[in-house]
Motif scaffolding. Structure first.
Motif, mmCIF file in Angstrom:
data_model
loop_
_atom_site.group_PDB
_atom_site.id
_atom_site.type_symbol
_atom_site.label_atom_id
_atom_site.label_comp_id
_atom_site.label_asym_id
_atom_site.label_seq_id
_atom_site.Cartn_x
_atom_site.Cartn_y
_atom_site.Cartn_z
ATOM 1 N N ALA A 22 -1.286 -0.912 10.896
ATOM 2 C CA ALA A 22 -1.094 -0.341 9.562
ATOM 3 C C ALA A 22 -1.636 1.085 9.425
ATOM 4 O O ALA A 22 -1.110 1.877 8.632
ATOM 5 N N SER A 25 0.659 4.135 9.443
ATOM 6 C CA SER A 25 1.501 4.372 8.266
ATOM 7 C C SER A 25 0.676 4.733 7.027
ATOM 8 O O SER A 25 1.253 5.027 5.975
ATOM 9 N N THR A 32 -3.161 -0.216 3.966
ATOM 10 C CA THR A 32 -3.547 -1.040 5.117
ATOM 11 C C THR A 32 -3.979 -2.424 4.604
ATOM 12 O O THR A 32 -4.038 -2.647 3.393
ATOM 13 N N THR A 98 4.786 -2.615 17.762
ATOM 14 C CA THR A 98 4.157 -2.450 16.449
ATOM 15 C C THR A 98 3.904 -3.775 15.734
ATOM 16 O O THR A 98 4.674 -4.728 15.875
ATOM 17 N N ASN A 100 3.552 -3.399 12.537
ATOM 18 C CA ASN A 100 4.015 -2.994 11.205
ATOM 19 C C ASN A 100 5.421 -3.507 10.947
ATOM 20 O O ASN A 100 6.241 -3.588 11.851
ATOM 21 N N ASP A 102 7.250 -1.992 8.518
ATOM 22 C CA ASP A 102 7.782 -0.960 7.612
ATOM 23 C C ASP A 102 8.957 -0.153 8.165
ATOM 24 O O ASP A 102 9.504 0.696 7.455
ATOM 25 N N GLU A 115 8.996 -5.162 17.479
ATOM 26 C CA GLU A 115 8.363 -5.498 16.191
ATOM 27 C C GLU A 115 7.770 -6.901 16.280
ATOM 28 O O GLU A 115 8.496 -7.888 16.209
ATOM 29 N N THR A 186 -5.088 0.349 14.387
ATOM 30 C CA THR A 186 -5.146 -1.107 14.212
ATOM 31 C C THR A 186 -6.587 -1.595 14.322
ATOM 32 O O THR A 186 -7.351 -1.092 15.144
#
Ligand code: OAD
Length: 243
Positions: A22, A25, A32, A98, A100, A102, A115, A186
């Motif tokens: 997180a 981003s 986060t 990742t 994430n 997003d 992902e 992370t």
């Protein structure tokens, strides 16, 4: 700021893996999960990121995902995402793994992205598994239902669920192959994803952490770069790739 060892390894490396969380981003405006203003300080993961909770109260879970989807629909990748997308051009094998959901790595132009926790811009029916369009969800406040009548859920991994097998296998292989392995933004506390830096290290990678603060991972990393990923990664690109 960067060691001679890192610079020379990056110049020669054929395989790089970048494990993101997180924090990468955060500079785009995505909250986060942990830390001072982390989402899990204000919300309870067991009520929101869990299949049983979803079946008990789909309205609440959908309210939470709609809120996050709207944030993500309105934001843009930041210089950290763009620097990684450019680094991909310099190596034979370059993978982003990742946690994430997003979609910002792809939006920044990264091509090889695994992902591990799904993608918040995708949704599927829990009965027939058919994909459900995201635009429809953003336009309505109702709990979405598939044409088959089934309940639609976001395509993200909830607590207690398995990671998508193909994404995990590809991510693990990239970690094992990597000559340099980056862990960026992370807290590295959610397993099995958090085992990737150890997997990479055991397989011989030079492990580099990028974070605004030290984490559990810092003890095992070969190099710890403290600062914002949106500042450190573009600097890395300038120093190690363009000079
Ligand atoms: P966390 O919120 O646990 O950790 C974010 C990390 O980013 C922290 O270590 C921060 O210090 C760091 N950080 C914050 N801003 C940064 C910046 N600008 N530059 C660099 N680092 C920064 O997020 P994750 O580690 O991604 O899982 O959390 C892992 C998983 O826990 C998530 O994927 C999610 C969550 O529960 C699921 O939903 C399954």
């Amino acid at each position: 700021m960067f060691s001679e060892q890192l610079i020379s390894k990056l110049k020669k490396a054929e395989s790089i893996a970048v494990f993101t969380g997180a924090g990468i981003s955060a500079e785009s405006g995505v909250p986060t999960f942990r830390g001072e203003n982390g989402l899990w300080k204000k919300f309870r993961p067991e009520e929101l990121a869990n299949f049983d909770a979803f079946m008990r109260n789909p309205d609440l879970v959908w309210e939470w995902y709609r809120y996050r989807k709207k944030i993500i629909a309105d934001i843009k990748p930041n210089p950290g995402h763009y620097a990684l997308a450019e680094m991909e051009n310099y190596h034979k094998n370059f993978a982003i793994i990742t946690q994430n959901v997003d979609n910002l790595h792809r939006r920044a132009g990264s091509k090889t992205v695994y992902e591990l926790h799904g993608n918040i811009e995708r949704n599927y029916c829990i009965d027939c598994r058919k994909n459900f369009p995201n635009e429809k969800i953003l336009l309505s406040d109702k709990v979405p239902h598939c044409i088959c009548g089934g309940l639609v859920r976001p395509d993200v991994v909830w607590f207690g669920e398995m990671l998508p097998e193909d994404q995990w296998n590809a991510g693990e292989a990239a970690a094992e192959r990597a000559e340099v392995f980056f862990a960026v933004g992370t807290s590295a506390v959610v397993y099995p994803a958090a085992s990737l830096p150890q997997i990479a290290k055991r397989a011989g990678a030079y492990v580099v952490e990028v974070n605004i603060e030290r984490t559990e991972l810092s003890y095992d990393a070969d190099e710890v770069l403290i600062g914002k990923s949106g500042e450190i990664l573009p600097k890395l690109l300038d120093t190690c790739y363009k000079k």
